[in-house]
Scaffold this active site. Structure first.
Site, short mmCIF file in Angstrom:
data_model
loop_
_atom_site.label_atom_id
_atom_site.label_comp_id
_atom_site.label_asym_id
_atom_site.label_seq_id
_atom_site.Cartn_x
_atom_site.Cartn_y
_atom_site.Cartn_z
N LYS A 126 0.85 -1.20 0.00
CA LYS A 126 0.00 0.00 0.00
C LYS A 126 0.88 1.24 0.00
O LYS A 126 1.77 1.38 0.84
CB LYS A 126 -0.91 0.00 1.22
CG LYS A 126 -1.81 1.23 1.32
CD LYS A 126 -2.67 1.22 2.57
CE LYS A 126 -3.41 2.52 2.75
NZ LYS A 126 -4.19 2.56 4.02
N ASP A 139 -2.71 10.24 3.78
CA ASP A 139 -4.13 9.90 3.82
C ASP A 139 -4.86 10.84 4.78
O ASP A 139 -4.77 10.69 5.99
CB ASP A 139 -4.32 8.44 4.26
CG ASP A 139 -5.79 8.07 4.37
OD1 ASP A 139 -6.62 8.73 3.71
OD2 ASP A 139 -6.10 7.13 5.12
N LYS A 176 -10.27 12.58 8.51
CA LYS A 176 -9.83 12.12 9.82
C LYS A 176 -9.77 13.31 10.79
O LYS A 176 -9.78 14.48 10.38
CB LYS A 176 -8.44 11.48 9.73
CG LYS A 176 -8.35 10.23 8.87
CD LYS A 176 -6.91 9.75 8.79
CE LYS A 176 -6.75 8.55 7.87
NZ LYS A 176 -7.32 7.33 8.44
N ASP A 193 1.27 6.04 5.98
CA ASP A 193 0.31 5.15 5.32
C ASP A 193 0.89 4.48 4.07
O ASP A 193 0.19 3.77 3.37
CB ASP A 193 -0.97 5.91 4.97
CG ASP A 193 -2.21 5.04 5.07
OD1 ASP A 193 -2.14 3.97 5.71
OD2 ASP A 193 -3.25 5.41 4.50
N ASP A 241 -12.46 6.94 3.48
CA ASP A 241 -11.31 6.63 4.31
C ASP A 241 -10.99 5.13 4.30
O ASP A 241 -10.12 4.67 5.01
CB ASP A 241 -11.53 7.11 5.75
CG ASP A 241 -10.24 7.16 6.56
OD1 ASP A 241 -9.17 7.25 5.94
OD2 ASP A 241 -10.32 7.11 7.80
N GLU A 287 -9.70 3.65 1.70
CA GLU A 287 -9.12 3.86 0.38
C GLU A 287 -8.03 2.87 0.03
O GLU A 287 -7.84 2.53 -1.14
CB GLU A 287 -8.59 5.30 0.29
CG GLU A 287 -7.19 5.54 0.83
CD GLU A 287 -7.03 5.23 2.32
OE1 GLU A 287 -5.93 4.80 2.71
OE2 GLU A 287 -7.99 5.41 3.09
N ARG A 336 -7.68 -0.31 0.42
CA ARG A 336 -8.14 -1.55 -0.21
C ARG A 336 -8.50 -1.34 -1.68
O ARG A 336 -8.41 -2.27 -2.48
CB ARG A 336 -9.31 -2.13 0.58
CG ARG A 336 -10.57 -1.31 0.59
CD ARG A 336 -11.47 -1.61 1.77
NE ARG A 336 -10.92 -1.06 2.99
CZ ARG A 336 -11.52 -1.14 4.18
NH1 ARG A 336 -12.69 -1.75 4.30
NH2 ARG A 336 -10.97 -0.62 5.26
#
Length: 496
Positions: free
Chosen positions: A264, A269, A276, A287, A346, A348, A350
């Site tokens: 990933k 993010d 968030k 992230d 959020d 995202e 995946r």
């Protein structure tokens, strides 16, 4: 500074400091130090019960002599029957910290007496990892920083056969430590520095230096591939997405077996429109921890010249907010042709993994897939920061990872994949929903699993283990580099 551990002969000149280790219950007969003053002091500490070799025990002293060695560090290994590789790694990390505190410039380390369970090369590899990783800190942006005084470390061997085994462990330990530090440095870089383009540039540089091919696909090529899920996440940011493809062919006669690594690569993010909290965003530079892990693993695999074929893919982008942001309630496509209902912007990671995994199977012909991602807060709720959540559809593949984790000391735990959890992925208006609810770490993993096409597959959720606010023996505050050594070890096992 990343120093390299070297190997030296017993009869070479002493360095300023020597590091010796003893098992709990050692006696005067076990003290075979050629420097009389050092031997006498160790005997004194033993008789005064100031050092007994208990695990994690550390003692240092200075010698009143003109010649080297002038300082001695003693490390306690604990009971001989209980010592393992991770304990060795941890205690030698404490040893290098003590050497730094003593402001020593050069260190000689004497290997421990091995056991029937541990070979000399295994021990010296663990020692090397502990020594290098234990001295790591990220201080690139601090003007008045304290420099590491230690400039050289040597592991001492007594005879030619011993030196061969020591050197084998030292070489591998150096490679793995440097690859882990590469991953740590990437995770620790702020998001204004480490953009998707910069991450791609680091991968290219690493490939050139280590011996693997790198191809960077920009936005036009990503769109040609119809990677709609990936593009939906990255389209709001001015820092445009990059698809990073890394290829290493160490077994060119066997192109039928290709291990696919997918990391990933969210270089930042914000959560998108499902933004968030302030506290939740402050460390979201991390992230891309999964991307850092696979780039680091590729470096180690290539430098060690493992006889195996490995391809790694990172879908790198930022999840930000603008008039181009994807929204909750949207229905988007994917490279695999499956439609996805957006329950949360959020969720995202995946989405990017789904397209990256489909790409690595369809375009790169990967036969086994491992993805690694800072994917869910649910992983932190489940296992905290102690262990990585793992989901797998293949027992044999998982056993290779589990065996690797025992060697590296990076704890993992396998989650169940009951059919009831898979039912939660269904949407009334699309093929899948990206927000299937609890148990979050499992449903998120199973969403990714919808794109693996029944290939042997492992998912590692490192949300709790990729970044830490608390230092330990060989892990500094910040990026941990988790996964680099374990993925390498797993690939090494498969290559045999």
């Amino acid at each position: 500074m990343v120093f390299e551990v070297l190997t030296k002969k017993m009869d070479d000149k002493y360095s300023e400091t020597i590091v010796l280790s003893y098992y709990e219950g050692f006696t005067e007969a076990d003290i075979s130090v050629p420097v009389k003053e050092a031997a006498d002091m160790i005997k004194h500490l033993l008789n005064e019960e100031e050092f007994s070799g208990k695990y994690n025990e550390i003692q240092s002293f200075k010698l009143t002599r003109k010649d080297n060695p002038k300082k001695v560090i003693l490390l306690g290994l604990g009971k001989k029957e209980e010592v393992d590789i991770e304990k060795v790694r941890r205690i030698f990390a404490k040893g290098i910290k003590e050497a730094i505190n003593l402001k020593t410039k050069a260190v000689d380390v004497y290997p421990i007496n091995t056991t029937s369970e541990l070979s000399l090369s295994q021990v010296t590899r663990a020692m090397t990892e502990g020594l290098i990783l234990g001295s790591y800190k990220f201080d690139k942006y601090i003007k008045d920083k304290k420099e590491n005084p230690v400039k050289s470390i040597c592991v001492v061997g007594a005879n030619p056969d011993e030196i061969v085994d020591i050197d084998k462990g030292v070489v591998e330990g150096n490679i793995l430590s440097k690859a882990t530090i590469l991953a740590r440095d990437m995770v620790n870089e702020p998001a204004n520095v480490l953009t998707p383009a910069k991450l791609a540039a680091i991968a290219e540089k690493t490939g050139k230096e280590s011996g693997f091919e790198v191809e960077i696909l920009k936005e036009d090529k990503i769109q040609e591939l119809e990677m709609e899920a990936f593009m939906a996440v990255g389209r709001a940011s001015e820092n445009r997405p990059r698809l990073i493809v890394m290829r290493y062919f160490g077994d060119k006669k066997n192109k039928k077996e290709i291990i696919g690594l997918v990391g990933k690569g969210l270089t930042y993010d914000s959560g998108g429109l499902c933004i968030k909290s302030k506290d939740g965003m402050v460390n979201m530079k991390s992230d891309m921890g999964g991307a850092a892990s696979v780039i680091g693993a590729m470096e180690a695999i290539a430098r060690k010249k493992l006889k195996v074929n490995v391809i790694a893919v990172v879908a790198a982008c930022e999840n930000l907010i603008s008039g181009y942001s994807y929204r909750t309630g949207d229905i988007i496509g994917s490279m695999a042709g499956k439609t996805i209902f957006i329950g949360s912007t959020d969720a995202e990671g995946r989405l990017t993994l789904a397209d990256a995994i489909h790409y690595i199977i369809e375009k790169e012909n990967a036969t086994k897939i491992l993805d690694i991602a800072t994917l869910t807060g649910g992983a932190i709720v489940t296992l905290g920061s102690t262990a990585t959540v793992v989901v797998s559809n293949d027992d044999e593949f998982y056993k290779a990872l589990e065996s690797a984790s025992r060697i590296t000391g990076e704890k993992i735990w396998r989650m169940p994949i009951f059919d009831e959890y898979k039912e939660l992925l269904k949407s009334k208006v699309a093929d899948l929903t990206n927000s299937a609810g609890n148990p979050q770490a499992i449903t998120a993993a199973l969403f990714v699993g919808e794109f693996v096409q029944d290939k042997p597959w492992i998912h590692m959720d490192i949300a709790g283990t990729a970044f830490t606010s608390k230092s330990s023996e060989y892990i500094a505050e910040g990026g941990t580099g988790v996964g680099v050594r374990t993925i390498y070890e797993m690939v090494k096992e498969i290559s045999k």
